[in-house]
Write an enzyme that holds these catalytic residues in place. Structure first.
Site, PDB file in Angstrom:
ATOM      1  N   LYS A  77       0.750  -1.246  -0.017  1.00 32.51           N
ATOM      2  CA  LYS A  77      -0.073   0.075   0.029  1.00 32.51           C
ATOM      3  C   LYS A  77       0.785   1.269  -0.075  1.00 32.51           C
ATOM      4  O   LYS A  77       1.859   1.190   0.676  1.00 32.51           O
ATOM      5  CB  LYS A  77      -0.887  -0.014   1.189  1.00 32.51           C
ATOM      6  CG  LYS A  77      -1.973   0.979   1.490  1.00 32.51           C
ATOM      7  CD  LYS A  77      -2.777   0.887   2.524  1.00 32.51           C
ATOM      8  CE  LYS A  77      -3.731   1.862   2.677  1.00 32.51           C
ATOM      9  NZ  LYS A  77      -4.399   1.681   4.044  1.00 32.51           N
ATOM     10  N   SER A 152      -9.664   1.457   3.312  1.00 32.58           N
ATOM     11  CA  SER A 152      -8.943   2.352   2.418  1.00 32.58           C
ATOM     12  C   SER A 152      -7.864   1.624   1.602  1.00 32.58           C
ATOM     13  O   SER A 152      -7.238   2.300   0.701  1.00 32.58           O
ATOM     14  CB  SER A 152      -8.068   3.542   3.134  1.00 32.58           C
ATOM     15  OG  SER A 152      -7.325   2.989   4.082  1.00 32.58           O
ATOM     16  N   SER A 176      -9.845  -0.864   7.225  1.00 30.00           N
ATOM     17  CA  SER A 176      -9.176  -0.823   6.050  1.00 30.00           C
ATOM     18  C   SER A 176      -8.371  -1.894   5.404  1.00 30.00           C
ATOM     19  O   SER A 176      -8.186  -1.890   4.448  1.00 30.00           O
ATOM     20  CB  SER A 176      -8.343   0.551   6.038  1.00 30.00           C
ATOM     21  OG  SER A 176      -8.946   1.813   5.632  1.00 30.00           O
TER      22      SER A 176
HETATM   23  N1  GLN Z   1     -13.006   3.894   6.672  1.00 30.87           N
HETATM   24  C1  GLN Z   1     -12.463   4.321   7.751  1.00 30.87           C
HETATM   25  C2  GLN Z   1     -12.176   5.603   7.765  1.00 30.87           C
HETATM   26  O1  GLN Z   1     -12.311   6.186   6.864  1.00 30.87           O
HETATM   27  C3  GLN Z   1     -11.260   3.522   8.186  1.00 30.87           C
HETATM   28  C4  GLN Z   1      -9.939   3.675   7.570  1.00 30.87           C
HETATM   29  C5  GLN Z   1      -8.846   2.944   7.816  1.00 30.87           C
HETATM   30  O2  GLN Z   1      -9.008   2.111   8.578  1.00 30.87           O
HETATM   31  N2  GLN Z   1      -7.758   3.430   7.361  1.00 30.87           N
HETATM   32  O3  GLN Z   1     -11.633   6.173   8.660  1.00 30.87           O
END
Ligand code: GLN
Length: 491
Positions: A77, A152, A176
């Site tokens: 990532k 994400s 995420s």
């Molecule tokens: N979807 C969640 C957010 O937008 C989690 C994101 C993540 O785990 N990095 O914060």
């Protein structure tokens, strides 16, 4: 096709010299060339560098060295630092930033002989649930390219689902890893907070962030965790404890294990096919010998609100460093304040700005006690809910997401709806416990007609702090008794 195999299958072929690391790597690169134009999982990849690493792995193999990741291509990532490579967090504000050092997980993968390559797309600064917040375009779900892959870490999930890498790393702050793993049909693991070093992970919310893997099966998840876990003096929250052989947990019967079903997770609005798949998975776990009991996690209702206070507060502090002076892009101004404003105004996307504003607000004097401090207290209650439940059960079973993958654009205009797609994954980060998502069935995708008309569904297992071995044991027993992980999207 070598790229379609799991890590353990490839490792066996590498070990008996049936194939070379170069061939394995080339098969992944060929696959990227063939399909990534349609899913856009990768922001970039340096093929010459990957093949050079493969040749180095082949030399080690020729010299008789053997280890589970030696010669295995693993992609990252865009949030993880690799010396000499860009790390943009899918944001314009990092500009032409090049990492001056390797993240600890990268060092560890390299030491294990893995071929560490590529930059995978993500929501900007890991803020999002669909990868639509990337400054460099959306990643699409390999099962249906009109839908999002989750986020994400959408690029990390899509790359594994599309067989572009044997495994990938992502980060999980509120879901995420698990949410995109569920929506793309892979195994995703968020380890216990403190088990994997965050050194070299660009911070979003430091008390919640953890690095973890996307793999094609549970065995590979155990192998990956064994390689990346362990104490690191460069991360002050890293916990000093020995790293077990996680693969030793595989193949053990789950007879007699007690699993909890939290009644608060059976919410209205859950997709009927998701509910049916999770019910069927629970039945299967019972057939395999586990005892399933209903439990209560009474503070579940507050999790999303608490998360969006704590995560945004920490993000507003962490992202203050992107000021146009120290890193990446710069937009000049008449004085330093104007330079900061111009740089941040042009460099951050809308969602990141929204979070910085929210986070600054909840930390500001007068509001700190009402929001931030209170949220911290409720966070403790949420953790206590879990610790109390674990006095009674060995692990907790839930759906990973309330719905299968949604359409591109379906929720991007409504931040609250987007935030709610993490309703089942967020508590785990607040509590600091481990969570694993694995495939548990498919929803019908009527729109697409008979061919490839399905969308993956994920089952989430939550464990005691440092209870990853139990999660692998349960997940592996379930996986071996079900066909889901063997299905591939027809890209
Ligand atoms: N979807 C969640 C957010 O937008 C989690 C994101 C993540 O785990 N990095 O914060």
């Amino acid at each position: 096709m070598l790229n379609q195999l799991t890590i353990s299958e490839v490792a066996a072929k590498l070990a008996n010299r049936e194939v070379s690391a170069r061939q394995v790597t080339q098969s992944c690169l060929d696959r990227i060339a063939a399909v990534d134009g349609r899913i856009h999982a990768f922001l970039s990849h340096d093929d010459a560098d990957a093949l050079a690493q493969a040749d180095a792995a082949d030399k080690r193999l020729a010299a008789g060295e053997r280890s589970p990741l030696l010669g295995v291509p693993i992609a990252l990532k865009d949030v993880l630092c690799v010396k000499g490579q860009p790390a943009n967090c899918a944001s314009k504000i990092l500009g032409k930033f090049i990492s001056p050092y390797d993240a600890t997980v990268v060092e560890k993968l390299r030491a294990a002989g893995a071929i560490v390559f590529g930059r995978l797309n993500m929501d900007e600064f890991a803020m999002g649930s669909s990868t639509e917040n990337s400054a460099f375009g959306t990643t699409l779900n390999p099962w249906d390219t009109t839908r999002i892959p989750g986020g994400s870490s959408g690029g990390s999930a899509a790359a594994v689902a599309a067989d572009e890498a044997l495994a990938t790393l992502g980060s999980d702050t509120g879901g995420s890893i698990r949410q995109p793993a569920a929506l793309c049909g892979c195994v995703g693991l968020k380890p216990t907070y403190g088990l994997v070093s965050r050194y070299g992970l660009i911070a979003f919310a430091s008390s919640l962030d953890q690095i973890g893997s996307f793999t094609k099966d549970v065995r590979d998840a155990a192998t990956m965790l064994g390689a990346i876990a362990g104490h690191d003096p460069r991360d002050s929250t890293s916990v000093p404890r020995p790293v077990p052989d996680y693969t030793a947990a595989l193949g053990k019967s789950i007879k007699g294990l007690k699993l909890g079903l939290p009644k608060e997770y059976m919410i209205g609005g859950m997709d009927a096919e998701v509910k049916a798949a999770v019910d069927a998975a629970v039945k299967k776990l019972t057939e395999l010998g586990a005892e399933v009991v209903e439990i209560s996690l009474p503070h579940t209702d507050y999790a999303v609100a608490v998360y969006y206070i704590i995560a945004t507060a920490e993000a507003s502090a962490n992202l203050a460093r992107f000021d146009g002076i120290r890193y990446g892009a710069r937009v000049d101004g008449a004085d330093p304040i104007a330079l900061y404003g111009n740089t941040r105004g042009a460099g951050f996307g809308a969602e990141v700005k929204r979070r910085i504003i929210l986070g600054t607000y909840v930390l500001s004097s007068g509001y700190y006690d009402a929001f931030y401090l209170r949220a911290q207290k409720v966070r403790t209650l949420i953790r206590q809910d879990f610790l109390k439940a674990f006095e009674q059960v060995d692990a907790i079973v839930t759906p990973t997401t309330p719905t299968p993958a949604f359409k591109v654009g379906e929720k991007s205009g409504d931040p609250l709806q987007m935030y709610l797609s993490d309703i089942f994954t967020i508590s785990c980060n607040l509590a600091g416990i481990p969570g694993l998502s694995l495939p548990c069935g498919f929803a019908t995708n009527a729109e697409r007609g008979a061919r490839n008309a399905k969308l993956p569904i994920g089952l989430q297992l939550l464990g005691k702090p440092f209870g990853e071995e139990t999660l692998f044991q349960i997940a592996h027993a379930y996986e071996q008794a079900t066909p889901w992980h063997r299905e591939k999207p027809a890209l």
